[in-house]
Design a protein around this motif. Structure first.
Motif, PDB file in Angstrom:
ATOM      1  N   GLY A   1     -22.341  -4.173  21.765  1.00 43.32           N
ATOM      2  CA  GLY A   1     -21.380  -3.597  22.853  1.00 43.32           C
ATOM      3  C   GLY A   1     -20.088  -3.182  22.279  1.00 43.32           C
ATOM      4  O   GLY A   1     -19.459  -2.169  23.080  1.00 43.32           O
TER       5      GLY A   1
ATOM      6  N   PRO B   1     -22.468   4.242  24.175  1.00 44.95           N
ATOM      7  CA  PRO B   1     -23.360   4.172  25.327  1.00 44.95           C
ATOM      8  C   PRO B   1     -24.301   5.572  25.241  1.00 44.95           C
ATOM      9  O   PRO B   1     -23.692   6.602  24.804  1.00 44.95           O
ATOM     10  CB  PRO B   1     -22.460   4.223  26.510  1.00 44.95           C
ATOM     11  CG  PRO B   1     -21.186   4.193  26.072  1.00 44.95           C
ATOM     12  CD  PRO B   1     -21.078   4.448  24.562  1.00 44.95           C
TER      13      PRO B   1
ATOM     14  N   THR C   1     -28.219   6.985  31.127  1.00 41.91           N
ATOM     15  CA  THR C   1     -27.394   6.078  31.895  1.00 41.91           C
ATOM     16  C   THR C   1     -27.026   6.922  33.315  1.00 41.91           C
ATOM     17  O   THR C   1     -27.256   6.148  34.471  1.00 41.91           O
ATOM     18  CB  THR C   1     -26.055   5.868  31.370  1.00 41.91           C
ATOM     19  OG1 THR C   1     -26.116   5.064  30.155  1.00 41.91           O
ATOM     20  CG2 THR C   1     -25.380   4.783  32.385  1.00 41.91           C
TER      21      THR C   1
ATOM     22  N   GLU D   1     -17.734   0.676  33.763  1.00 43.71           N
ATOM     23  CA  GLU D   1     -16.860   0.238  33.115  1.00 43.71           C
ATOM     24  C   GLU D   1     -16.611  -1.138  32.664  1.00 43.71           C
ATOM     25  O   GLU D   1     -16.329  -1.734  31.558  1.00 43.71           O
ATOM     26  CB  GLU D   1     -15.327   0.564  33.954  1.00 43.71           C
ATOM     27  CG  GLU D   1     -14.848   1.895  34.121  1.00 43.71           C
ATOM     28  CD  GLU D   1     -14.374   2.754  32.926  1.00 43.71           C
ATOM     29  OE1 GLU D   1     -14.494   2.471  31.928  1.00 43.71           O
ATOM     30  OE2 GLU D   1     -14.225   3.944  33.200  1.00 43.71           O
TER      31      GLU D   1
ATOM     32  N   TYR E   1     -19.241  -1.581  29.938  1.00 39.77           N
ATOM     33  CA  TYR E   1     -18.473  -1.139  28.602  1.00 39.77           C
ATOM     34  C   TYR E   1     -17.435  -1.961  27.906  1.00 39.77           C
ATOM     35  O   TYR E   1     -17.315  -1.896  26.792  1.00 39.77           O
ATOM     36  CB  TYR E   1     -18.253   0.252  28.703  1.00 39.77           C
ATOM     37  CG  TYR E   1     -19.341   1.246  28.759  1.00 39.77           C
ATOM     38  CD1 TYR E   1     -20.827   0.822  29.073  1.00 39.77           C
ATOM     39  CD2 TYR E   1     -18.938   2.907  29.182  1.00 39.77           C
ATOM     40  CE1 TYR E   1     -21.646   1.964  29.279  1.00 39.77           C
ATOM     41  CE2 TYR E   1     -20.141   3.790  29.278  1.00 39.77           C
ATOM     42  CZ  TYR E   1     -21.283   3.204  29.278  1.00 39.77           C
ATOM     43  OH  TYR E   1     -22.321   3.968  29.666  1.00 39.77           O
ATOM     44  N   SER E   2     -16.753  -2.570  28.753  1.00 43.05           N
ATOM     45  CA  SER E   2     -15.543  -3.413  28.384  1.00 43.05           C
ATOM     46  C   SER E   2     -15.943  -5.070  28.198  1.00 43.05           C
ATOM     47  O   SER E   2     -14.924  -5.677  27.690  1.00 43.05           O
ATOM     48  CB  SER E   2     -14.323  -2.996  29.220  1.00 43.05           C
ATOM     49  OG  SER E   2     -14.233  -1.631  29.308  1.00 43.05           O
TER      50      SER E   2
ATOM     51  N   ASN F   1     -15.715   8.372  30.968  1.00 42.76           N
ATOM     52  CA  ASN F   1     -16.782   7.845  31.686  1.00 42.76           C
ATOM     53  C   ASN F   1     -16.840   8.492  33.235  1.00 42.76           C
ATOM     54  O   ASN F   1     -17.710   8.917  33.838  1.00 42.76           O
ATOM     55  CB  ASN F   1     -16.532   6.449  32.003  1.00 42.76           C
ATOM     56  CG  ASN F   1     -16.991   5.843  30.529  1.00 42.76           C
ATOM     57  OD1 ASN F   1     -18.045   6.350  29.918  1.00 42.76           O
ATOM     58  ND2 ASN F   1     -16.228   4.931  30.079  1.00 42.76           N
TER      59      ASN F   1
ATOM     60  N   PHE G   1     -26.092  -0.910  30.022  1.00 43.32           N
ATOM     61  CA  PHE G   1     -25.822  -0.602  28.500  1.00 43.32           C
ATOM     62  C   PHE G   1     -27.064  -0.607  27.648  1.00 43.32           C
ATOM     63  O   PHE G   1     -27.442   0.334  27.119  1.00 43.32           O
ATOM     64  CB  PHE G   1     -24.767  -1.361  27.949  1.00 43.32           C
ATOM     65  CG  PHE G   1     -24.255  -1.195  26.597  1.00 43.32           C
ATOM     66  CD1 PHE G   1     -23.425  -0.175  26.366  1.00 43.32           C
ATOM     67  CD2 PHE G   1     -24.890  -1.644  25.432  1.00 43.32           C
ATOM     68  CE1 PHE G   1     -23.146   0.166  25.244  1.00 43.32           C
ATOM     69  CE2 PHE G   1     -24.656  -1.509  24.181  1.00 43.32           C
ATOM     70  CZ  PHE G   1     -23.588  -0.507  23.903  1.00 43.32           C
TER      71      PHE G   1
END
Lengths: 277, 296
Positions: free
Chosen positions: A116, A121, A126, A146, A149-150, A213, B33
């Motif tokens: 990750g 991505p 998506t 968000e 992804y974080s 994003n 993801f």
């Protein structure tokens, strides 16, 4: 004056002058041009405005395109607050169990965390998925993105920090009859405050400043986040540099506030996470 | 508690640290993801409208590698990542050494260098586009006072990519510096004292102590800035949109352009190329760098 003292003042003055020229002048350039009127700003000169237009420019930027900046600020604040809350709670939960209970899943989870962190991505799949879930072009969809992804970064920081909390504390709480929920939310989570502040500050800035994003997953003027207003603005007011710079100035205020309050903490947290993690 | 068998302990652990704590994160990460990542491997092999797809094998990749402007994107990505990463290592280390030495107004200097890290990339990009304006820009005005005519930074194909990379370094060097500060501060002062006693000069101390012992910081800076550089999109989009021509197009901007044009399969193939590129560079590099550290 001794040579040592001379050297101290000389390098200091020189560094400060250089830092001012390289790093501060671009920000001053934004400020002075945000204060000019349209023709004067169009010259792109680094001069004090002959007449300051602070208030007029501010109003003009805020009113532009039906108060788009206000809508964008509301969107960005909801996005940032909700996503960061999710990152702190979910990231800490993963970091907690991952650090405390090694199992055959730990290797896989650690691998996922690294993946990750490293992998870009896959954008279009998506979007396709979000459409199917009915979350495309919605703020909720972007919030979840968000978070997804974080998460890796938060998990890394939390896991490293939880390792420094003694296990005896958990054991004492368990002996007192605390269930996992109480143990985590009442005992452990409050102790995570220093690292949580780091995660909150770093991720708020990153999500508030995110451009890519929102561009992909939340298109459309009524959904704009602050970074996108900047972009729409540029094409719309092609020559209104004064308003463009005023817009940049306004959206720089939230990170600036974060910076003024948490400068030390950001730096410490970043290095703790980056060098040890 | 202490008379519990192995099985009991494990059950005790499971009760105190339940696996369902993974669940919220796992669902969000898995769905948004991991799943798209795996789906991209499939959709990159299709002609795709988001509603319908037809399987076309490796045609997207064949097209990707036969269109000169797409290949340029790949080459530019590599140049951009290497240039920004290399500059951040060198400048970050120099600034790190300066800002850990006994220098006047150290705290203020650290703050000044770090602040751009927190500011909007798009805002920075737009501002530097103005500063780099060939005739009115501040940068060329300054150069002109030395009697030299500055280039058209962003519109001259020879300079455009490097100009954007320069702004990337300007914005990101603060993070590299902070990492170096942490690395340098953790080097025990005794080493420097001992070296000084032995008569080592400043350069020798840097070469034999700071450089090898700041290695973990160097590795972190290289890996972080390579990942960032290979994936970079927003600064390039704000400053040049890939132009002039395709001279500043990188894989990430190619992905966006193909998406905008409706070539979803091709865009996804670009995404797969980017995964492979990132994995092929970052994973072996981090293994190599970290292994050497253990041997040393």
């Amino acid at each position: 004056m001794t040579t040592k003292k001379f050297k101290y003042y000389a390098t200091g003055t020189l560094s400060l002058a250089l830092a001012f020229f390289v790093f501060v002048v671009p920000f001053l350039f934004i400020i002075v041009n945000a204060l000019k009127d349209k023709p004067e700003a169009a010259l792109l000169h680094f001069t004090w405005p002959s007449e300051t237009h602070l208030w007029e420019n501010l109003i003009a930027v805020v009113e532009a395109r039906d108060y788009m900046l206000i809508t964008a600020f509301i969107n960005s604040i909801i996005l940032t607050v909700v996503a960061v809350t999710g990152l702190v709670v979910f990231g800490a939960m993963v970091g907690f169990v991952l650090q405390r209970r090694p199992s055959r899943w730990s290797g896989l989870i650690n691998f996922m965390v690294l993946a990750g962190l490293i992998m870009p991505p896959a954008v279009v799949p998506t979007i396709w998925l979000l459409q199917w879930l009915g979350l495309f072009k919605t703020l909720s969809g972007l919030i979840l993105i968000e978070i997804a992804y974080s998460l890796s970064f938060s998990v890394l920081l939390f896991r490293a920090f939880i390792a420094t909390i003694p296990r005896e504390l958990d054991e004492a709480a368990i002996l007192e009859g605390a269930g996992p929920f109480t143990l985590f939310f009442r005992i452990v989570l409050p102790l995570l405050k220093p690292v949580a502040v780091t995660v909150i500050v770093v991720q708020s800035v990153a999500i508030f400043n995110d451009f890519t994003n929102p561009l992909y997953y939340l298109p459309g003027a009524k959904n704009a986040t602050v970074q996108l207003t900047l972009f729409n603005f540029q094409s719309m007011f092609n020559t209104s540099y004064n308003l463009l710079f005023m817009n940049i100035l306004i959206i720089t205020i939230p990170p600036l506030i974060m910076f003024l309050f948490f400068n030390r903490q950001i730096v410490e947290g970043m290095t703790a996470g980056a060098v040890k993690g | 508690m202490n008379i519990q068998g192995k099985k009991g302990t494990r059950r005790g652990l499971a009760a105190a640290y339940p696996s369902w704590f993974y669940l919220p994160a796992a669902i969000i990460f898995g769905v948004l993801f991991l799943f798209p990542t795996f789906a991209s491997l499939f959709f990159s092999l299709t002609r795709w409208t988001l509603f319908q797809y037809s399987f076309i094998g490796l045609d997207n990749f064949r097209q990707f590698f036969s269109e000169p402007f797409l290949v340029w994107g790949l080459v530019n990505t590599l140049i951009y990542a290497v240039v920004t990463s290399g500059s951040k290592v060198v400048l970050g280390m120099l600034l790190g050494i300066l800002l850990t030495s006994n220098v006047m107004v150290r705290g203020l200097l650290r703050a000044i260098v770090f602040f751009p890290v927190l500011v909007s990339t798009i805002g920075v990009g737009i501002t530097f586009t103005m500063l780099m304006h060939p005739t009115n820009g501040l940068i060329n005005d300054v150069i002109a006072t030395f009697g030299v005519k500055g280039p058209a930074w962003l519109t001259d194909p020879r300079f455009a990519l490097l100009s954007v990379a320069f702004v990337d370094v300007w914005k990101g060097v603060g993070l590299a510096t902070v990492i170096y500060i942490a690395g340098i501060v953790s080097i025990p002062a005794e080493y420097y004292e001992a070296a000084k006693m032995d008569g080592a000069n400043a350069l020798q101390r840097f070469w034999n102590i700071t450089l090898p012992l700041a290695r973990p910081a160097t590795i972190t800076v290289i890996i972080l800035s390579l990942i960032g550089g290979l994936r970079s999109f927003d600064l390039i989009w704000a400053m040049t949109k890939g132009g002039p021509g395709f001279t500043t197009d990188v894989v990430a901007s190619v992905i966006y352009k193909q998406y905008q044009a409706g070539f979803y399969g091709l865009s996804t193939a670009g995404n797969v190329v980017l995964f492979v590129l990132v994995a092929a560079i970052v994973v072996p590099l981090s293994f190599a760098l970290n292994r050497k550290e253990v041997e040393a």
